[in-house]
Structures are given as C-alpha cells and as structure tokens.
Design a protein around this motif. Structure first.
Motif, mmCIF file in Angstrom:
data_model
loop_
_atom_site.group_PDB
_atom_site.id
_atom_site.type_symbol
_atom_site.label_atom_id
_atom_site.label_comp_id
_atom_site.label_asym_id
_atom_site.label_seq_id
_atom_site.Cartn_x
_atom_site.Cartn_y
_atom_site.Cartn_z
ATOM 1 N N PHE A 233 12.746 24.738 14.380
ATOM 2 C CA PHE A 233 11.296 24.527 14.383
ATOM 3 C C PHE A 233 10.830 23.634 13.242
ATOM 4 N N TYR A 234 11.729 23.367 12.317
ATOM 5 C CA TYR A 234 11.346 22.523 11.195
ATOM 6 C C TYR A 234 11.720 21.081 11.477
ATOM 7 N N GLY A 235 10.785 20.194 11.265
ATOM 8 C CA GLY A 235 11.138 18.791 11.276
ATOM 9 C C GLY A 235 11.197 18.331 9.844
ATOM 10 N N GLN A 236 11.425 17.034 9.666
ATOM 11 C CA GLN A 236 11.441 16.496 8.323
ATOM 12 C C GLN A 236 10.080 16.690 7.649
ATOM 13 N N ASP A 237 9.027 16.433 8.403
ATOM 14 C CA ASP A 237 7.684 16.481 7.818
ATOM 15 C C ASP A 237 6.861 17.651 8.330
ATOM 16 N N GLY B 201 -15.018 16.404 -0.285
ATOM 17 C CA GLY B 201 -14.966 14.950 -0.202
ATOM 18 C C GLY B 201 -13.565 14.374 -0.215
ATOM 19 N N TYR B 202 -12.680 14.959 -1.026
ATOM 20 C CA TYR B 202 -11.406 14.288 -1.252
ATOM 21 C C TYR B 202 -10.355 15.293 -1.688
ATOM 22 N N ALA B 203 -9.083 14.971 -1.421
ATOM 23 C CA ALA B 203 -7.957 15.725 -1.974
ATOM 24 C C ALA B 203 -6.807 14.751 -2.146
ATOM 25 N N PRO B 204 -6.019 14.933 -3.201
ATOM 26 C CA PRO B 204 -4.927 13.970 -3.435
ATOM 27 C C PRO B 204 -3.701 14.252 -2.567
ATOM 28 N N THR B 205 -3.934 14.619 -1.314
ATOM 29 C CA THR B 205 -2.918 14.681 -0.257
ATOM 30 C C THR B 205 -1.968 15.876 -0.320
ATOM 31 N N ALA B 206 -1.399 16.184 -1.488
ATOM 32 C CA ALA B 206 -0.486 17.325 -1.551
ATOM 33 C C ALA B 206 -0.257 17.690 -3.005
ATOM 34 N N ALA B 207 0.481 18.784 -3.202
ATOM 35 C CA ALA B 207 0.815 19.212 -4.556
ATOM 36 C C ALA B 207 1.386 18.026 -5.338
ATOM 37 N N LYS B 208 1.295 18.078 -6.639
ATOM 38 C CA LYS B 208 1.775 17.014 -7.525
ATOM 39 C C LYS B 208 0.907 15.759 -7.429
ATOM 40 N N ALA B 209 -0.223 15.866 -6.728
ATOM 41 C CA ALA B 209 -1.159 14.750 -6.667
ATOM 42 C C ALA B 209 -0.494 13.470 -6.209
ATOM 43 N N GLU B 264 -3.488 22.009 -5.200
ATOM 44 C CA GLU B 264 -2.375 22.079 -6.147
ATOM 45 C C GLU B 264 -1.145 22.721 -5.538
ATOM 46 N N SER B 265 -1.337 23.551 -4.496
ATOM 47 C CA SER B 265 -0.162 24.192 -3.908
ATOM 48 C C SER B 265 0.050 23.789 -2.445
ATOM 49 N N TRP B 266 -0.551 22.689 -2.019
ATOM 50 C CA TRP B 266 -0.371 22.257 -0.635
ATOM 51 C C TRP B 266 1.028 21.692 -0.415
ATOM 52 N N ASP B 267 1.590 21.989 0.753
ATOM 53 C CA ASP B 267 2.808 21.283 1.112
ATOM 54 C C ASP B 267 2.428 19.959 1.780
ATOM 55 N N THR C 258 5.246 28.500 -2.967
ATOM 56 C CA THR C 258 4.752 27.528 -3.956
ATOM 57 C C THR C 258 5.747 26.415 -4.277
ATOM 58 N N GLU C 259 6.979 26.534 -3.817
ATOM 59 C CA GLU C 259 8.028 25.592 -4.194
ATOM 60 C C GLU C 259 8.133 25.432 -5.710
#
Lengths: 276, 482, 321
Positions: A233-237, B201-209, B264-267, C258-259
């Motif tokens: 179920f996991y892909g790369q992204d 408005g905005y987020a820097p896409t994922a953890a680690k900005a 900050e904790s988004w994958d 949290t990785e």
C-alpha cells in the motif's frame, strides 16, 4: 452483601470511560477501512462513514495477496510459536534447577543481549541462514525470528518454574517420574499462564513481522507474509491509507481470535495444582 | 492442556498441508520446467495500485513474446535497494531491477549493472526527445556507457510548482497568485487572518521546511541549498543573501503565526490533503501533488503557476541537471541478457509509457506517449508551461568529471553540513539564520579541504575545481564545455 | 508457600554430592541436554550476529561483501563525539523511564483489578486494553496525526471547547510537546502487553488466597504485601527487564508518527541507527558506523541496568538465593 456488590460495581465507573478513550483510535482505524480515501483524508472527524464502502477490503485482498499470504503467515507464526515454546520452556526448566553450574553465566549473557538493538543484526543473521541453505523457506525465517525472541520467554519460564513449590516435583519423582516426564507431565501443564503469554506475544510478533519474512523470502516472494504484503500500500510518495486500514483490520482478526482463545490460560491459574 | 497440544498439532498439520513444503523451501523456479526463459524483474509497487498494473502489462508482453515468462519480485520502496543487494549476495539476482537515481550508482559501484549499449539501436534512441540521450547529459550514462533506462519525464524530479486555491485568495481580495516573496508574505498574512483558524495562507510543504529550498532555487544557484556550494565559484555559500532571505521569510511568517500550524510534523504527502480539504491556500510543491489534489477534490479551483521570486527579481532558474533519472537497470549477472533486454525494451516502449500515463497521470520519459493528451488536460498543461518558463539547463559535476562525482558523493554523505536542519531550527526557534549559516560555511570549507586531501592520498581525483563552473549563469541555459 | 521456605530442604542432598564434580555434572546431565536447543538457536541467531556486528563496527563498510576498510576505533570516536547520538540516547532513556515508572505500575494496578473473578466483563476490558497492541503502527500514526492536528483536530477541539487551553496545542509539531505526546502514545500502545504479563504473573498466586484477600477488605492490602507481591517478584523482575528493553527499542511508532522530528526532538537511538544503516536516501549505507552506534548503545544500557542491579537484587530477596 449489597454494599459489597455496590463497591465492586463502582469500578465500572472508572473502567468504562477509560476503555472508551482507550479504544477510540482503534475504532477510528476500523471506520477508516470503510471510508473512501477522499472522506478519510479530507472529510470530517465522524466515526461513521458517510457512504460505507467495501472497496478497501477488496483492494486489500488483492494487493496484499491475502489469499496466498495468509497461509504463509499462519505457517510462519505457528512455527515460531512452537519453536519458542519448546526451546524456551526446556531451557527455562533447566535453568530453574537449583545449583546448576554455569547458570549465572548463561542468564547473564541472556540478559546482556536484551539490550543490544536487533534491527541491524539482520545482515549477519542472513549470512547464517544462507549458509545453512535455509535462505528461501519459511523455516529459515522462523528460526531467525525465534532466535532473538527467546530471551524473555526463557526468563519467564525460569522465573515461573523456580517459583513452583519443590514438594510438587518431589512428589512426582517419588511416583517414579524421570526428568523428562516430570517436565512434560507435571511442570509444563502448570506453566499454562506463561505458555499462553509467550504464545500470544510471539504469535503477534511473528504475525506482524516485516524485516525477517521480507529478507528470507527474497528469491521466493510467494512465501511472504501479511506483514510484508501490507507494504504493497505504500508508494514512494503516497500511501493508500484506506486500503491499509482495511488490511490492518483483516490481519487483526486472527490475533483477536488467538487472544480470546488464550484468555483462558490467564484465568485458570495454578490453584488446583498446588492443592493436589 | 490435554486438548491444546493436539489442537495446535492439528492446526499445524493443516497449514503445513496447505502451504506444501513452504517451511523448508526449495529452488525458486522448479515448476517452470518448460522451454520458456524466465526473466525476473525486481520492482517497487509504486504508486499504490502498481502491482496489478505491472502484472497486466507483463501479461501482455508475455503474449507478444511467447518464449519469455516474466517473474515479478516486489519490494517495499524503502527496502528495494537492500533487498536487491541481498538477492545479489545470495546469487539469486533479478535480471532487471528498479534502482532509482543514486540507487543506480550504488548498484553500479558494486559492478552489478550491465551496460546496455550492445542492445541499443538508433531506432530505439529515436523514441526519446532529440538530444536527450547524449552521454554527457542524459543522466543515464556512466563513463560513456548507458547504464539505465528512465521511467518519468526528465524535468519531473526537479520541477517545482506553486499551487494556490483561487477561491480562498478571492475571499481575501486577490485575483492572482503572488509574484514575489513580498507578495507571498503579505497575501499569506491576510489569508490566514481572514481564515480565522478555518483555513490558512501558507505552509512550507512538509517537515523541515522543504519549501525554503524550493523558493531559494529562484534566488540562488540550485547547488547552494542542495549542497552548500556555489557551483560558479566552487566555494561554500550557505550565507548567500538569497538563501538567508528565504529562511528569514519563513521565520517571520512562523513568528507571526501565518503558516498553518502543525506543518512541523507533516510527512511529504500531507500538504496536498490540507490543500484539497480547502484548509491551505498556497504552497510550493513537486508536481506530483497536482494529481493527488485532483483525486481528492475534483472540483477545487486549483491554480498552478511558477514559484514567486525575490522582490529584487529572479536570481536563478530551477535546474535541469540531466535529461533523465535512472530507474530500470539490467543485472550484470543475468544469464538471459537478450531476453532481459526485450523486457527493458518493453518498459521503455510507447505503449507501456502511454498506459502508465493513463493509469497514474505521471508524465513519463517518452514525451510522444502523452504530449497531445497532456496539452488537453488543464492541470498537466499548466505543469508543462511552468516547466517551460522556469527551468533551465544547469551544470552537474557528478556527470561532468569523475572527481566531480567523488566530491558530490562526499557532500551527500554529510547531510548535517546542509542548510536544512539549521534553517528549520532557526525558523521554529525564531533565531537569526546568518550566524548558523556562517558556521556551516566554515565547517563545509574544512570538509572540502579534508575530502580533497583524502582523495589525493588515495590517488583519486576530486577537488573544489570539479565543483566550479566559472562561466555558468544561472539565468541562462548551460551547455557543457560552453 | 514461597520458594524460600522450601530451599533449605532441597539443599541438603545437594550439599553432599556437590564436592565431587563428575557426579555434580551427571546429576545435571538432563538439564544440560535441555539447554542445548536454546544455546544453538540463541547462539546462532542472536549471539553470533551480535559478535559479527562488533567486528563490523571497526570497519568503514557499506554492508555488502567482506568488510576490508579497517578504521580501528574511528567509528566509536565519531559516535561518542556526536551530540546527535547523545540526544537520541537521552530520548531513549526517557522512553524507558516513562515505561518503568508510569506504564509498569499502572498496568499492575489494572491487572490486579482485572484478575478478580467477581469483576463482570473483565474479559472484554482486557480485550479493549489489549487492542492497541495489535493495531498496525503505520495506520495508528496517521490516525493520531488527524486526531491531534492543531488545526481542527478532535483533541484540540475538545480542549478548546472545555476551556482547558485558549490556543490549539501543536502536539506533534512543537519541540516541547512532541516528546511527551509520543511517550503517551507509546504507553497507550504498549500497555496491553505489560498488562498481559502482569496477569500471567498473578496466576502464580494460589487462587484461594486471592479470593480470601478480595473478600476481606482489610486483608487485601496485607495479602498483596505478604502473599501476592513476594510470589510475583521473580517474574516481576523479568517483566521489568522486558518493559525496559521494549521501551529502549521503540522504533516503529517514532517512524510512523514524527520520524524523529521536529528538529530531532523525538529522535531515539533505533531511528538514529536506522538512518545510517538502512535509509534508502543514503548513497552508501554506513553499516560499520551504525554497528558501532549499536554497540555503544548496548554497552550504555547495560551500564544503566547494572546500576539498577543492587536494587533488583534486594527486591529479588531469597528468590534467587
């Protein structure tokens, strides 16, 4: 008597809310298995799906190759449990003999290895199993899974057997039972709570195992287990979360059955045995 | 106790019978005793659903090539390289395997990748866009030999787009996306305020900005955020004003609580969910997010445009450092190379690429397989337009010289010398980034010197010179040797 | 009742023979036979790989082929000098402290409660408390992320509505709350295992005594103190070790939730080692370095355990004699 009943029932006031909170994330997981990917990811927090679907289960069945992998998982898990139970109970019994020379060293080594992180010892383990020619079968995987899992069961059996009153064993010996017979007919039946616990824990461990069944069935992927299949179920992204939730639900069912089955051993105890 | 051993033994016997001799295992392919040649392909079931897709495709291939059977070995993405390495060590290597990007180099360094030149015909090369298979820039050649075939479109891996929710921007009175970083800051602040905690408005896409690096790529040469080195000078340049400002921009927005909380904790796949749910108005992203947003929210008014640039004007374009990323390789230990090539030839064929595009919406390496369809799809057309407008060819030391590869490998092995951790930490702790950057540059210089000395001691090539492309202007297309 | 009482009786015949070594070994011949399977399995699949990894830790090695680039103690020097390693070690230690001082006693209390045959639905309660153990960690990771989301997640909504907080709590995204949050999830997820172990341990207490203790309210605490706890102690030590070990090896949960982030606020040693040994984004895995980190981690935890040893020995009392 009434007051006693009341006092006993008060515990439910504590237990029921605790259990509701406790099980909430789990229930959420189950409900996600019936949601569409869209509803699970961007829908609200509702536990009941807006439009329940069984698609996820269908996908789980094919993607995780449940039909083939389930048989493998059962074989693998049972093999691990039997290996661990046999090896750990014999060793635990032997180590519980008073005054066994070398016992302290062995127990010391056992305990010391508990603290070594295991994940990264997979490469040397792989070399051993390959050397034995077991590289592409579930037996090699079961051995590799059972080996590091032995420490705690051995210690549990040892702790248990050394806690059993000695007169029991003496009585068995006077009846003419030898070492083997005493172990098998008298001591092992007493150890049911420990056996149940050990069986349950190793069953779960083997059922969910990922690394070992992956690495030890490289040449023969048809022998893989559900723990590995889940990664379909996991892909790369991206990840198929609802499919994964469905697969998680399916794979929990056998464990719950095993749990309910082994429940008994936690209830019975050894009271009767001590009296006789 | 009397029942249970019997029961367990019974259950065991049943399952053993069910699974045959699975416990002991045997030779992998004893059943295929026909005159067919079996080609083993080790792949990753990526994206989700790819398992069935590959099987179907290979079934068709087998129909067209009756003498060949394709056996698929799937591994989880995370473990593909390790698993294939172990298969090689077990003398059980797959004939064809997926080894992406650096993974291919890792396998090639062990001598496990077979060059494909003996199989390649001029007709085969014609499938790819003109000039893209030049050994110096293809990205698939090593030492002049073709080592791999691609799956996805060349720009796909380094292209970045800016997504915005037209409806949410309109609610705050904006008709179009931000053009500059200043616009971005103002608009994000307004949108977050108007959202009142319902949307942001905005987020820097994922953890680690990771958004910092994407924006910085419009201000400084791509190599600065990627490696810490400015490829125009070969010197550490984490302190470049463009990168500093990209970090400071995010630090200000974080301090003012403009960014969506919890990022900050988004994958890596969280941002598109929030965007699709209408809770995030703007963010920079790799292009694959576009299809994911569409899947979750078919009706959403999603704008796709180029990244905002510094207020002082663009300092660099997004880099196109090679034509393709490596993906499919052939095992050097394969005993069925001609048959394996047929499989690879199929994996690089127009029908396969078209099917892949249709199934997953990914733009693939063979443009001819999807271009006309993609131009009719508004989302994909927008991606193509952004690529056209904001990407330029850039130098790639790893492809240019052996010394360059040694140096980039050494830099990749030291991720803690990258700006990433330090910048993330200064954003969330609200501390200025410049001192940390200066320290990184100093450490980086020390590491470069040490690496050069080490390489020299081992008699290998590699120095700062291999990282220097003096004539390069990051605002223009770069041609090697030019 | 307890083992201590019986021991002296047992010792008398042993004392007579123990001087003559051959006889002593013959007496234990069966015991040694019984130990052989364990020694083989354990030696082959735990001890040997461990020794091998010590050997690897002296090399600069990527995990393929035979290690050849001997670097002596360089890997160890790098591990010991890395702040990031010590930070991860500290977090691992915090995980084990939480497990030992929070999870272990709580589980014992509930085990004692759920061990009473008069408690209705106790099997159901046990099952419920056990279910998180078998819930797939990856799925739990995303469920938790959704529930704890600072922008509209259920937990924050409840906290805001009840007025417990006036600003959403960024549970997983802030460096100050991420670790405590993860610790709580870890306790939640592992609680069922510890509970089962305690329940098994309580089975070694003869049932008539438990019943008597339960009926007579005043006798309950005395029975607990003088009957239950002494009988349970030998197994309790094992459970303590087990919980300690499991908490030190927390890995899946950290990876799924949290990785190790934000800003390595939840990085633990297993994730640290994984990054160097198996991270697919690494050009060449640093297997030798990862092995060294594992060895150092093992030795450090051993030291921590030995520091507890005097306490354990006292607790063990006559149990081990």
């Amino acid at each position: 008597m009434n007051r006693l009943v009341l006092r006993r029932n008060i515990w439910h006031l504590l237990l029921i809310p605790l259990c509701l909170v406790w099980i909430y994330p789990f229930v959420w997981m189950v409900s996600a298995a019936f949601k569409t990917p869209r509803e699970m990811l961007i829908g609200g927090l509702s536990l009941l799906p807006d439009e329940a679907t069984l698609d996820n289960f269908a996908r789980a069945w094919t993607t995780a190759k449940f039909s083939t992998y389930t048989a493998n998982t059962i074989t693998f898990s049972i093999a691990v449990v039997i290996l661990v139970l046999l090896v750990a109970s014999t060793a635990g019994y032997a180590l519980a003999r008073p005054g066994l020379p070398g016992k302290k060293v062995l127990v010391g080594v056992l305990i010391a290895t508990m603290f070594v992180p295991h994940g990264y010892t997979i490469i040397p383990t792989f070399i051993v199993v390959n050397g034995l020619g077991l590289g592409n079968g579930l037996l090699g995987a079961a051995l590799a899974q059972a080996g590091p899992a032995l420490v705690v069961p051995v210690l549990l059996f040892m702790g248990f057997f050394s806690g059993i009153p000695k007169e029991l064993e003496e009585a068995a010996r006077m009846d003419g039972a030898g070492y083997l017979r005493t172990y098998w007919r008298v001591m092992l039946p007493l150890a049911k709570p420990v056996m149940g616990t050990v069986a349950l824990m190793n069953f779960i461990g083997a059922w969910n195992a990922f690394f070992i069944p992956l690495v030890f069935t490289l040449g023969n992927p048809d022998l893989r287990t559900l723990g590995v299949g889940m990664y379909g179920f996991y892909g790369q992204d991206t990840t198929d979360w609802t499919g994964l939730a469905a697969a998680a639900c399916i794979s929990v069912v056998p464990i719950v059955v095993v749990f309910l089955f082994l429940q008994r051993t936690f209830v019975e105890g050894i009271a009767g045995a001590v009296k006789s | 106790m009397k029942i249970r051993p019997a029961l367990a033994a019974f259950a065991c016997a049943v399952t053993l019978a069910l699974s045959g001799c699975n416990l002991v295992g045997g030779s992998p392919d004893s059943s295929n005793a026909t005159d067919k040649v079996t080609v083993t392909v080790a792949l990753v079931p990526d994206p989700p659903g790819a398992s069935q897709f590959y099987r179907q495709q290979f079934d068709e291939f087998e129909k067209a090539n009756p003498g060949i059977a394709v056996k698929v070995v799937e591994n989880p993405s995370d473990q593909q390289l390790n698993a294939v390495e172990l298969m090689f060590q077990q003398n059980n290597a797959p004939d064809v395997f997926r080894a992406q990007d650096d993974g291919m180099d890792r396998m090639a360094a062990r001598g496990w990748v077979a060059p494909l030149d003996e199989f390649v015909t001029p007709d085969f090369l014609k499938r790819f866009p003109a000039g893209s298979m030049d050994p110096a820039t293809s990205g698939l050649h090593r030492d002049g030999k073709l080592m791999s075939l691609p799956l996805v479109w060349g720009p796909w891996s380094t292209l970045r787009v800016f997504l915005y929710n037209e409806d949410l921007l309109k609610k705050s009175g904006y008709d179009g996306p931000p053009k500059t970083w200043t616009d971005l800051e103002q608009m994000a602040t307004k949108v977050t305020a108007d959202g009142k905690g319902k949307y942001f408005g905005y987020a820097p896409t994922a953890a680690k900005a990771v958004g910092v690096e994407m924006l910085a790529d419009t201000a400084v040469p791509y190599s600065v955020p990627a490696t810490g080195i400015d490829y125009r000078t070969g010197k550490p340049a984490t302190s470049s004003p463009g990168l500093l400002e990209a970090v400071e921009l995010h630090r200000r927005m974080q301090a003012a609580k403009v960014m969506m909380p919890g990022w900050e904790s988004w994958d890596g796949s969280r941002a598109f969910k929030e965007f699709a749910a209408g809770r995030l108005a703007m963010y920079p992203t790799p292009p694959w997010h576009v299809a994911e947003v569409r899947k979750l929210a078919p009706e959403i008014k999603m704008g796709i445009t180029g990244l905002p640039v510094p207020a002082a004007g663009r300092g660099a374009y997004l880099p196109l450092t090679k034509s393709f990323s490596p993906l499919w390789s052939m095992s050097a230990k394969s005993t069925h190379k001609p048959e394996s090539w047929k499989v690879m030839d199929f994996l690089a064929s127009e029908p396969f690429h078209n099917a892949y595009y249709k199934k997953f919406g990914t733009l693939t390496a063979l443009e001819g397989a999807w271009k006309s369809e993609a131009e009719k799809n508004p989302d994909q057309a927008a991606i193509l337009k952004v690529a056209q407008e904001t990407m330029r060819r850039a130098p790639n030391p790893a492809l240019a010289t052996t010394g360059g590869r040694a140096m980039t490998d050494a830099l990749a092995a030291k991720p803690d010398l990258k700006y990433t951790d330090a910048s993330f930490s200064s954003i969330i702790k609200n501390q200025p980034f410049a001192p940390a950057a200066a320290k990184l540059d100093q450490d980086l210089q020390g590491y470069l010197d040490k690496t050069t000395a080490d390489l020299k001691a081992k008699g290998k090539e590699g120095s700062a010179k291999d990282l220097t492309f003096a004539g390069w202007d990051p605002l223009k297309d770069y041609t090697p040797g030019g | 009742m307890t083992t201590t009482v019986e021991r002296p009786l047992e010792k008398i015949p042993v004392a007579g023979t123990s001087r003559r070594r051959p006889g002593r070994f013959r007496k234990h011949l069966w015991s040694y036979l019984f130990l052989i399977p364990m020694v083989l399995l354990f030696g082959g699949f735990t001890v040997w790989p461990m020794i091998a990894s010590w050997w690897y830790s002296f090399f600069n090695w990527d995990g393929v082929g035979t290690p050849s680039d001997w670097v002596g103690l360089a890997n160890f020097r790098e591990v010991l000098g890395a702040d990031s390693f010590w930070r991860a070690f500290w977090h691992s230690l915090v995980f084990s402290l939480a497990a030992i001082f929070v999870e272990l006693p709580l589980a014992l209390v509930l085990a004692i409660l759920l061990n009473n045959s008069w408690l209705r639905f106790r099997n159901l309660y046990r099952l419920v408390l056990f279910l998180p153990v078998v819930a797939t960690t990856a799925v739990i990771g995303i469920v938790i992320a959704i529930l704890l989301d600072p922008a509209g997640g259920l937990v924050n909504r409840i906290l805001l509505d009840t007025g417990l907080v006036d600003q959403p709590v960024n549970f997983l995204g802030s460096t100050s709350t991420a670790l405590p949050t993860l610790l709580s999830i870890d306790v939640w997820k592992g609680f069922g295992i510890t509970l089962i172990y305690w329940l098994a341990a309580l089975q070694t207490v003869p049932k008539d005594l438990q019943e008597a203790a339960a009926i007579d309210g005043a006798g309950f605490w005395r029975a607990l103190r003088f009957v239950t706890l002494p009988v349970v102690t030998p197994i309790a030590i094992v459970i303590l070790l087990l919980v300690f070990q499991r908490s030190l090896n927390t890995f899946d949960l950290v990876r799924a939730v949290t990785e190790g982030g934000p800003d390595y606020a939840t990085d633990v040693v297993p994730t640290y080692i994984y990054r160097y040994a198996f991270d697919p984004s690494l050009q060449a895995p640093r297997y030798g370095f990862a092995s060294a980190a594992g060895v150092v981690f093992g030795l450090l935890t051993l030291v921590v355990t030995l520091l507890q040893a005097p306490f354990l020995r006292r607790r063990l009392g006559g149990g081990k004699a």
